[in-house]
Design a protein around this motif. Structure first.
Motif, PDB file in Angstrom:
ATOM      1  N   LEU A  73      19.130  31.468  -7.915  1.00  0.00           N
ATOM      2  CA  LEU A  73      20.105  31.981  -8.328  1.00  0.00           C
ATOM      3  C   LEU A  73      20.713  32.513  -7.012  1.00  0.00           C
ATOM      4  CD1 LEU A  73      19.230  33.221 -12.107  1.00  0.00           C
ATOM      5  CD2 LEU A  73      21.255  30.936 -11.375  1.00  0.00           C
ATOM      6  N   LYS A 121      17.074  26.390 -16.589  1.00  0.00           N
ATOM      7  CA  LYS A 121      18.651  24.899 -16.649  1.00  0.00           C
ATOM      8  C   LYS A 121      19.084  23.901 -17.153  1.00  0.00           C
ATOM      9  CE  LYS A 121      21.850  27.892 -14.691  1.00  0.00           C
ATOM     10  NZ  LYS A 121      23.647  27.542 -14.645  1.00  0.00           N
ATOM     11  N   THR A 146      23.641  22.648 -14.338  1.00  0.00           N
ATOM     12  CA  THR A 146      23.023  22.910 -13.504  1.00  0.00           C
ATOM     13  C   THR A 146      23.661  22.486 -12.250  1.00  0.00           C
ATOM     14  OG1 THR A 146      20.686  22.823 -13.627  1.00  0.00           O
ATOM     15  CG2 THR A 146      20.533  22.719 -11.286  1.00  0.00           C
ATOM     16  N   SER A 185      26.963  24.534 -12.023  1.00  0.00           N
ATOM     17  CA  SER A 185      26.613  25.440 -11.424  1.00  0.00           C
ATOM     18  C   SER A 185      26.326  24.318  -9.739  1.00  0.00           C
ATOM     19  CB  SER A 185      25.562  26.324 -11.408  1.00  0.00           C
ATOM     20  OG  SER A 185      25.415  27.333 -12.629  1.00  0.00           O
ATOM     21  N   GLN A 224      30.120  25.020  -9.043  1.00  0.00           N
ATOM     22  CA  GLN A 224      31.348  26.590  -8.532  1.00  0.00           C
ATOM     23  C   GLN A 224      30.473  26.720  -6.974  1.00  0.00           C
ATOM     24  OE1 GLN A 224      29.150  28.626 -11.938  1.00  0.00           O
ATOM     25  NE2 GLN A 224      31.240  27.902 -13.390  1.00  0.00           N
ATOM     26  N   ARG A 225      29.241  26.455  -6.945  1.00  0.00           N
ATOM     27  CA  ARG A 225      29.207  26.775  -5.039  1.00  0.00           C
ATOM     28  C   ARG A 225      29.609  25.996  -3.931  1.00  0.00           C
ATOM     29  NH1 ARG A 225      22.345  27.166  -5.516  1.00  0.00           N
ATOM     30  NH2 ARG A 225      22.072  29.496  -6.901  1.00  0.00           N
TER      31      ARG A 225
END
Length: 140
Positions: free
Chosen positions: A82, A90, A95, A98, A101-102
């Motif tokens: 994180l 996760k 994952t 995420s 999103q990154r």
């Protein structure tokens, strides 16, 4: 020293400053691109992990081209960083979301940094043209 010579020196100093800024932005772009590649590879690895059976042996990268043989004990959960030395467990889908999103955030940063670099390049081109004009005027 004439006014034109002082202006030329000032422009050359500005060009040097802009060149340094352009180099910094280019390094930032390179780092963002490397992070985007890492995200892509991680996401692809997670896709492949879905197809691996538990207790199967895999090669796990340790970095710098070094791998170790490992067995998958639990393929349903992964440890996801994180940031700031904090990680969480996760599921693969979470994952990958995420990571997406990154990736989007990095693509935004890449676009913004690219625009900044282009603005600096445009300014440098303008200053170069002005410097050439002044240099011709000084030479007579």
């Amino acid at each position: 020293m004439s006014e034109d010579e002082r202006n030329l020196e000032r422009i050359i100093a500005q060009l040097n400053t802009y060149e340094q800024q352009a180099q910094i932005l280019q390094r930032r772009i390179d780092l963002i691109n490397a992070s985007l590649q890492e995200i892509t590879l991680s996401s692809e690895s997670l896709d492949e992990l879905k197809n691996v059976g538990e207790d199967n042996e895999v090669l796990m990268p340790l970095g710098s081209g070094v791998y170790v043989r490992a067995k998958i004990i639990d393929k349903e959960k992964v440890i996801f960083s994180l940031g700031s030395d904090i990680a969480a467990e996760k599921d693969i889908t979470g994952t990958q979301l995420s990571l997406d999103q990154r990736s989007m955030a990095l693509q935004g940063a890449l676009q913004s940094t690219g625009q900044q670099l282009q603005q600096i390049i445009n300014t440098m081109n303008e200053l170069n043209r002005t410097a050439q004009t002044i240099a011709r005027k000084i030479r007579g």
